[in-house]
Design a protein around this motif. Structure first.
Motif, mmCIF file in Angstrom:
data_model
loop_
_atom_site.group_PDB
_atom_site.id
_atom_site.type_symbol
_atom_site.label_atom_id
_atom_site.label_comp_id
_atom_site.label_asym_id
_atom_site.label_seq_id
_atom_site.Cartn_x
_atom_site.Cartn_y
_atom_site.Cartn_z
ATOM 1 N N ASP A 177 0.834 -1.202 0.000
ATOM 2 C CA ASP A 177 0.000 0.000 0.000
ATOM 3 C C ASP A 177 0.871 1.255 0.000
ATOM 4 O OD1 ASP A 177 -2.727 0.480 -0.199
ATOM 5 O OD2 ASP A 177 -3.180 -0.588 1.653
ATOM 6 N N VAL A 178 1.833 1.297 0.895
ATOM 7 C CA VAL A 178 2.731 2.454 0.976
ATOM 8 C C VAL A 178 3.522 2.608 -0.322
ATOM 9 C CG1 VAL A 178 4.735 3.422 2.156
ATOM 10 C CG2 VAL A 178 2.910 2.331 3.486
ATOM 11 N N LEU A 179 4.007 1.474 -0.844
ATOM 12 C CA LEU A 179 4.816 1.504 -2.064
ATOM 13 C C LEU A 179 4.005 1.999 -3.264
ATOM 14 C CD1 LEU A 179 7.582 0.757 -3.337
ATOM 15 C CD2 LEU A 179 6.612 -1.514 -3.805
ATOM 16 N N PHE A 180 2.811 1.397 -3.458
ATOM 17 C CA PHE A 180 2.019 1.714 -4.647
ATOM 18 C C PHE A 180 1.349 3.084 -4.563
ATOM 19 C CE2 PHE A 180 1.189 -3.107 -5.436
ATOM 20 C CZ PHE A 180 2.496 -3.249 -5.850
ATOM 21 N N VAL A 181 0.798 3.418 -3.384
ATOM 22 C CA VAL A 181 0.027 4.651 -3.252
ATOM 23 C C VAL A 181 0.919 5.871 -3.065
ATOM 24 C CG1 VAL A 181 -1.733 5.865 -1.890
ATOM 25 C CG2 VAL A 181 -1.956 3.414 -2.303
ATOM 26 N N ILE A 182 1.885 5.756 -2.154
ATOM 27 C CA ILE A 182 2.695 6.918 -1.801
ATOM 28 C C ILE A 182 3.957 7.041 -2.656
ATOM 29 C CG2 ILE A 182 4.007 8.020 0.055
ATOM 30 C CD1 ILE A 182 2.032 6.801 2.036
ATOM 31 N N VAL A 183 4.699 5.928 -2.772
ATOM 32 C CA VAL A 183 5.967 5.989 -3.515
ATOM 33 C C VAL A 183 5.725 6.067 -5.022
ATOM 34 C CG1 VAL A 183 8.150 4.826 -3.976
ATOM 35 C CG2 VAL A 183 7.154 4.738 -1.677
ATOM 36 N N PHE A 184 4.910 5.169 -5.559
ATOM 37 C CA PHE A 184 4.658 5.150 -6.998
ATOM 38 C C PHE A 184 3.592 6.148 -7.428
ATOM 39 C CE2 PHE A 184 6.049 0.413 -7.483
ATOM 40 C CZ PHE A 184 7.357 0.795 -7.189
ATOM 41 N N GLY A 185 2.771 6.614 -6.468
ATOM 42 C CA GLY A 185 1.743 7.596 -6.790
ATOM 43 C C GLY A 185 0.574 7.041 -7.586
ATOM 44 N N TRP A 186 0.235 5.779 -7.382
ATOM 45 C CA TRP A 186 -0.868 5.161 -8.120
ATOM 46 C C TRP A 186 -2.233 5.497 -7.528
ATOM 47 C CZ3 TRP A 186 1.282 -0.511 -8.942
ATOM 48 C CH2 TRP A 186 2.379 -0.457 -9.805
ATOM 49 N N GLY A 187 -2.262 6.154 -6.393
ATOM 50 C CA GLY A 187 -3.530 6.557 -5.804
ATOM 51 C C GLY A 187 -4.358 5.378 -5.313
ATOM 52 N N ILE A 188 -5.673 5.521 -5.395
ATOM 53 C CA ILE A 188 -6.580 4.528 -4.843
ATOM 54 C C ILE A 188 -6.489 3.192 -5.584
ATOM 55 C CG2 ILE A 188 -8.595 5.116 -6.273
ATOM 56 C CD1 ILE A 188 -10.294 4.826 -3.713
ATOM 57 N N ALA A 189 -6.139 3.218 -6.876
ATOM 58 C CA ALA A 189 -5.984 1.976 -7.633
ATOM 59 C C ALA A 189 -4.826 1.151 -7.070
ATOM 60 C CB ALA A 189 -5.756 2.270 -9.106
ATOM 61 N N GLY A 190 -3.751 1.819 -6.676
ATOM 62 C CA GLY A 190 -2.618 1.119 -6.084
ATOM 63 C C GLY A 190 -2.992 0.422 -4.794
ATOM 64 N N SER A 191 -3.880 1.041 -4.031
ATOM 65 C CA SER A 191 -4.345 0.431 -2.787
ATOM 66 C C SER A 191 -5.115 -0.858 -3.069
ATOM 67 C CB SER A 191 -5.235 1.415 -2.027
ATOM 68 O OG SER A 191 -5.658 0.870 -0.806
ATOM 69 N N GLY A 192 -5.964 -0.830 -4.095
ATOM 70 C CA GLY A 192 -6.709 -2.037 -4.458
ATOM 71 C C GLY A 192 -5.807 -3.151 -4.950
ATOM 72 N N ILE A 193 -4.777 -2.798 -5.732
ATOM 73 C CA ILE A 193 -3.837 -3.801 -6.240
ATOM 74 C C ILE A 193 -3.053 -4.431 -5.092
ATOM 75 C CG2 ILE A 193 -1.768 -4.128 -7.646
ATOM 76 C CD1 ILE A 193 -2.827 -1.875 -9.473
ATOM 77 N N ALA A 194 -2.639 -3.617 -4.129
ATOM 78 C CA ALA A 194 -1.910 -4.140 -2.972
ATOM 79 C C ALA A 194 -2.758 -5.158 -2.214
ATOM 80 C CB ALA A 194 -1.513 -2.988 -2.045
ATOM 81 N N THR A 195 -4.041 -4.861 -2.063
ATOM 82 C CA THR A 195 -4.923 -5.759 -1.323
ATOM 83 C C THR A 195 -5.162 -7.063 -2.068
ATOM 84 O OG1 THR A 195 -6.032 -3.898 -0.250
ATOM 85 C CG2 THR A 195 -7.206 -5.990 -0.264
ATOM 86 N N LEU A 196 -5.324 -7.001 -3.377
ATOM 87 C CA LEU A 196 -5.575 -8.244 -4.122
ATOM 88 C C LEU A 196 -4.360 -9.175 -4.062
ATOM 89 C CD1 LEU A 196 -4.426 -8.957 -7.276
ATOM 90 C CD2 LEU A 196 -5.529 -6.778 -7.744
ATOM 91 N N ILE A 197 -3.157 -8.617 -4.063
ATOM 92 C CA ILE A 197 -1.952 -9.445 -3.930
ATOM 93 C C ILE A 197 -1.922 -10.107 -2.555
ATOM 94 C CG2 ILE A 197 0.570 -9.402 -3.797
ATOM 95 C CD1 ILE A 197 0.540 -7.154 -5.890
ATOM 96 N N ALA A 198 -2.279 -9.350 -1.520
ATOM 97 C CA ALA A 198 -2.303 -9.906 -0.166
ATOM 98 C C ALA A 198 -3.358 -10.992 -0.040
ATOM 99 C CB ALA A 198 -2.568 -8.789 0.837
ATOM 100 N N GLN A 199 -4.510 -10.805 -0.677
ATOM 101 C CA GLN A 199 -5.587 -11.796 -0.620
ATOM 102 C C GLN A 199 -5.149 -13.127 -1.243
ATOM 103 O OE1 GLN A 199 -8.442 -9.330 -2.658
ATOM 104 N NE2 GLN A 199 -9.674 -9.051 -0.819
#
Length: 448
Positions: A177-199
């Motif tokens: 989440d931190v990597l995709f949303v904050i570092v890469f700047g993917w916003g809310i989509a990055g948060s969803g991608i992070a969660t699907l990988i964790a799932q």
């Protein structure tokens, strides 16, 4: 051959409840992490997350029967000394989870935008909600595998692995989440991608050893049409029960969306925290469910009655503690969800209101777990549907006659959460308590 289970003690209940908590809080933890990080992206992103998380929590929550029914079946077989039959039921549940999860992911991905519009999404909030929904739903098959595999481990009372999976999933989700949303700047989509990988990581972590364990006991891993049909048939009443609750939750979100972006954003924060805290209570309920399933499988009715009292008391006391902590965190840490001071006030008010009702929720959820462990699914489906129908009528009346006369967002937030807990949760408390006072629920599982 039948086995005699030892009388359950509070210590035994907690030893099962603590690892169970890990799996239960997995999905709410993901949403809570997403909420905390996305809340700093912007108000529209946080409000959009509310709509998207409602969709995924509703969809995945409707399939909780994969865990509940599998737990009840495996625990019953385990108590009756039929371990292999229990494992076979668990494997059938895994196949059912994979089929449902795949269909669910594809369907929700396609209809994400219409669903977000239906929930009240507009403008930038709608766009954010669609981005999040389309990303996170692709992890649904992995999360349903977690539910089904957990049913196997719960039923056999070997659930430490579920705690490891939950902790690992939360760590993966937070880092990504931190990597995709904050570092890469993917916003809310990055948060969803992070969660699907964790799932998916959690799903594979639990499903693979469950299959290896079953194979070691001589259980076939191939899909059995009759077994999958049996698993789905047993889960229908639990599906209806959960559907009724989720309809009530979705209706509440729709009302919050009508009350403004700030109220909706605050509702998302309180709801994410509420889902997380509620699963602390549910861990005790499911520990009781596991033990009562084994007790009834062994026809130990006196033990089942003692277990009911122990679980209900433990749940109530835990509710007192959780409620106090919940209100305290709302007063001191609302800033963790958003930098907006006005929304922080609404979050504090909402969490204080919800905290008052946690002792009641502890009692109700404990009895819910006991009745599920007994296989009393039809009663739960009927009463939960009836209570939700009453709640929807009350909610419509509030929209028409109460909420239009309330101008202050803080009062609206308190009123919305108060009505939900008094009518929806209070109604379920009454119906579960009335059923637990009888003996008929104890004979349903053994008559099957």
């Amino acid at each position: 051959m039948k086995t005699t289970q030892p009388v359950a003690s509070p210590k035994q209940l907690l030893l099962l409840a603590i690892p169970t908590l890990g799996q239960l809080i997995a999905e709410p933890t993901f949403v809570l992490i997403d909420t905390a990080i996305v809340g700093h992206v912007g108000d529209a992103a946080l409000a959009g997350l509310s709509l998207g998380s409602t969709i995924i929590l509703t969809a995945v929550g409707l399939c909780i029967f994969l865990a509940y029914s599998t737990t009840s079946q495996v625990a019953h077989f385990f108590g009756a000394g039929k371990r292999k039959d229990g494992l076979q039921a668990g494997i059938d549940g895994l196949w059912l989870a994979l089929l449902i999860g795949t269909a669910l992911a594809l369907c929700l991905f396609v209809v994400a935008r219409p669903l977000c519009i239906l929930l009240g999404g507009q403008g930038e909030v709608l766009e954010q909600a669609v981005l999040y929904t389309r990303a996170i739903v692709l992890g649904a098959p992995g999360m349903l595998l977690v539910y089904a595999a957990t049913g196997i481990f719960r039923g056999l009372q070997r659930i430490r692995i579920t705690l490891i999976a939950a902790v690992g999933g939360a760590v993966i989700n937070t880092i990504l989440d931190v990597l995709f949303v904050i570092v890469f700047g993917w916003g809310i989509a990055g948060s969803g991608i992070a969660t699907l990988i964790a799932q998916w990581s959690m799903g594979l972590w639990l499903a693979i050893p469950a299959c290896l364990w079953a194979r070691h006991d001589g259980v076939s891993l191939r899909p059995r049409i009759e077994g999958i049909k049996a698993a789905s048939s047993d889960g229908w009443p639990l599906f209806i029960r959960t559907l009724a609750l989720r309809v009530a939750m979705v209706a509440t979100v729709m009302v919050a969306a009508r009350l403004g972006t700030q109220v909706l954003a605050a509702y998302q924060a309180v709801n994410a925290a509420w889902n997380f805290a509620l699963n602390i209570l549910d861990s005790v309920a499911i520990a009781g469910q596991t033990l009562v399933g084994a007790a009834l499988g062994a026809k130990a009715f006196d033990q089942a009655r003692k277990l009911t009292r122990t679980t209900a008391i433990t749940g109530t006391l835990l509710g007192v503690v959780v409620g106090a902590i919940f209100a305290f965190l709302g007063a001191c840490f609302a800033f963790a969800f958003t930098p907006n001071a006005e929304i922080q006030i609404l979050i504090t008010a909402g969490m204080a209101t919800v905290g008052i009702f946690f002792p009641m929720l502890g009692w109700m959820w404990a009895l819910d777990g006991i009745l599920i462990g007994a296989g009393d699914f039809r009663y739960l489906a009927l009463t939960c549907s009836g209570v939700s129908a009453v709640y929807l009528v009350v909610l419509v009346a509030c929209i028409a006659f109460l909420f239009p006369h309330i101008q202050h967002p803080t009062v609206l937030t308190i009123a919305l959460w108060g009505v939900f807990n008094i009518v929806q949760m209070g109604g379920r408390t009454i119906t579960n308590a009335l059923r637990a006072r009888t003996d008929s629920w104890m004979h349903r599982e053994t008559d099957a």
